[in-house]
Design an enzyme around this catalytic site. Structure first.
Site, mmCIF file in Angstrom:
data_model
loop_
_atom_site.group_PDB
_atom_site.id
_atom_site.type_symbol
_atom_site.label_atom_id
_atom_site.label_comp_id
_atom_site.label_asym_id
_atom_site.label_seq_id
_atom_site.Cartn_x
_atom_site.Cartn_y
_atom_site.Cartn_z
ATOM 1 N N CYS A 133 0.853 -0.942 0.057
ATOM 2 C CA CYS A 133 -0.203 -0.158 0.181
ATOM 3 C C CYS A 133 0.832 1.010 0.320
ATOM 4 C CB CYS A 133 -0.622 0.097 0.684
ATOM 5 S SG CYS A 133 -2.587 1.349 0.701
ATOM 6 N N HIS A 167 -4.186 -4.183 0.315
ATOM 7 C CA HIS A 167 -4.402 -4.772 1.459
ATOM 8 C C HIS A 167 -4.427 -6.335 2.027
ATOM 9 C CE1 HIS A 167 -2.562 -1.699 4.331
ATOM 10 N NE2 HIS A 167 -3.451 -0.493 3.385
ATOM 11 N N GLU A 199 -3.626 -7.847 3.592
ATOM 12 C CA GLU A 199 -3.818 -9.024 4.935
ATOM 13 C C GLU A 199 -5.012 -8.966 6.048
ATOM 14 O OE1 GLU A 199 -2.298 -4.221 5.804
ATOM 15 O OE2 GLU A 199 -1.990 -6.096 4.084
#
Length: 310
Positions: A142, A235, A237
């Protein structure tokens, strides 16, 4: 094999409760193998939450990985106890003479801040430059991608007028590439950023291979031909509720954010969202560890004799 982390790191209990195979440092010291050394530069405000998210993804591999947490400076954190930082994080000066198999640099909530106004920008620039000689493969995530593109390719900062927030469908541009091996032709991934990555600028001013992209988000996954640098603009994660937490945080702050796209069931923020990107997130990190780190890095890190295909 598991990821290896300090015995008392909060992630140990969190991940074990999810049936994730975690090996504490004390047990790992008895293993007669050469584990991968992975450095993790955590720029996110909620350090512990981010640790759990990334360590969860890194755990889904047959490789044993030793994690070293790195902080950017000694400034006090508003969201993480100082005892946690002092116990589990090292400073750059502690490791600058070492070599690592892998490095992950996370995002940061700095989408509207000029690089010159980021208090730790000189230190981050130093770390990104250092990684070219001391790390086999580095993954930027990011805002970390935006920072790296500026340091490595001198690309200026591009900022979106409206925040990009939601779960978007992406096209797998190169299904035969090893980093996207096993990916579906299209897949979902979350984004939460003001940072913009104009695809025409990427193609004109960098040598990056765009492995996955979206008409809405632009490039999502990019890499250098030598596998030394990987760029993830979203993102992967994120937990299932992370975007919801950010949405309600901004609402309570009076920011009036748009509802995250394609996220809440029936676009109803009162309904619990489901993670629709988890399998590809695990696959991305597993492929990176296997093909870009393990199969590239030397057994003796002091030699820096990388296995790079022509």
């Amino acid at each position: 094999m598991p990821i290896c982390i300090p015995d008392s790191l909060p992630a140990v209990d969190v991940l074990r409760n999810e049936n994730v195979f975690v090996m504490t440092s004390s047990r790992a010291n008895t293993q007669e193998i050469r584990p991968l050394k992975l450095l993790f530069l955590n720029l996110m405000p909620k350090k512990i939450e981010t640790e759990n998210q990334f360590l969860r993804l890194l755990s889904n591999s047959s490789l044993q990985v030793n994690i070293q947490l790195l902080r950017i400076d000694q400034r006090e954190s508003k969201n993480t106890p100082v005892e946690h930082l002092n116990s589990f994080y090292c400073d750059f000066d502690d490791i600058r003479e070492q070599n690592f198999d892998g490095l992950i640099i996370t995002g940061a909530p700095l989408g509207k801040v000029a690089f010159s106004d980021v208090v730790y920008w000189p230190k981050l620039t130093e770390i990104i430059t250092w990684a070219k000689e001391h790390v086999t493969s580095t993954m930027f995530v990011c805002w970390g991608v935006q920072a790296a593109l500026n340091v490595l390719y001198d690309l200026p900062k591009f900022t979106r007028t409206q925040k990009l927030s939601g779960v978007y469908q992406h096209q797998n541009n190169q299904p035969n590439a090893i980093l996207t091996r096993g990916f579906d032709d299209t897949f979902l991934a979350p984004h939460s950023r003001y940072a913009d990555f104009p695809i025409d600028k990427i193609k004109k001013y960098t040598d990056l291979i765009i492995l996955a992209e979206s008409d809405i988000t632009g490039p999502y996954l990019m890499a250098t031909t030598d596998k030394r640098m990987v760029f993830v603009t979203g993102h992967p994660e994120y937990d299932s509720t992370t975007l919801a937490n950010e949405y309600y945080r901004d609402l309570n702050a009076g920011i009036h954010p748009d509802m995250p796209f394609n996220y809440f069931p029936n676009n109803n923020p009162h309904l619990t969202p489901k993670a629709t990107w988890r399998s590809h997130a695990y696959l991305l990190f597993s492929n990176w560890l296997n093909y870009y780190v393990y199969q590239l890095t030397p057994f003796d890190l002091t030699t820096r004799n990388l296995t790079i295909d022509d």
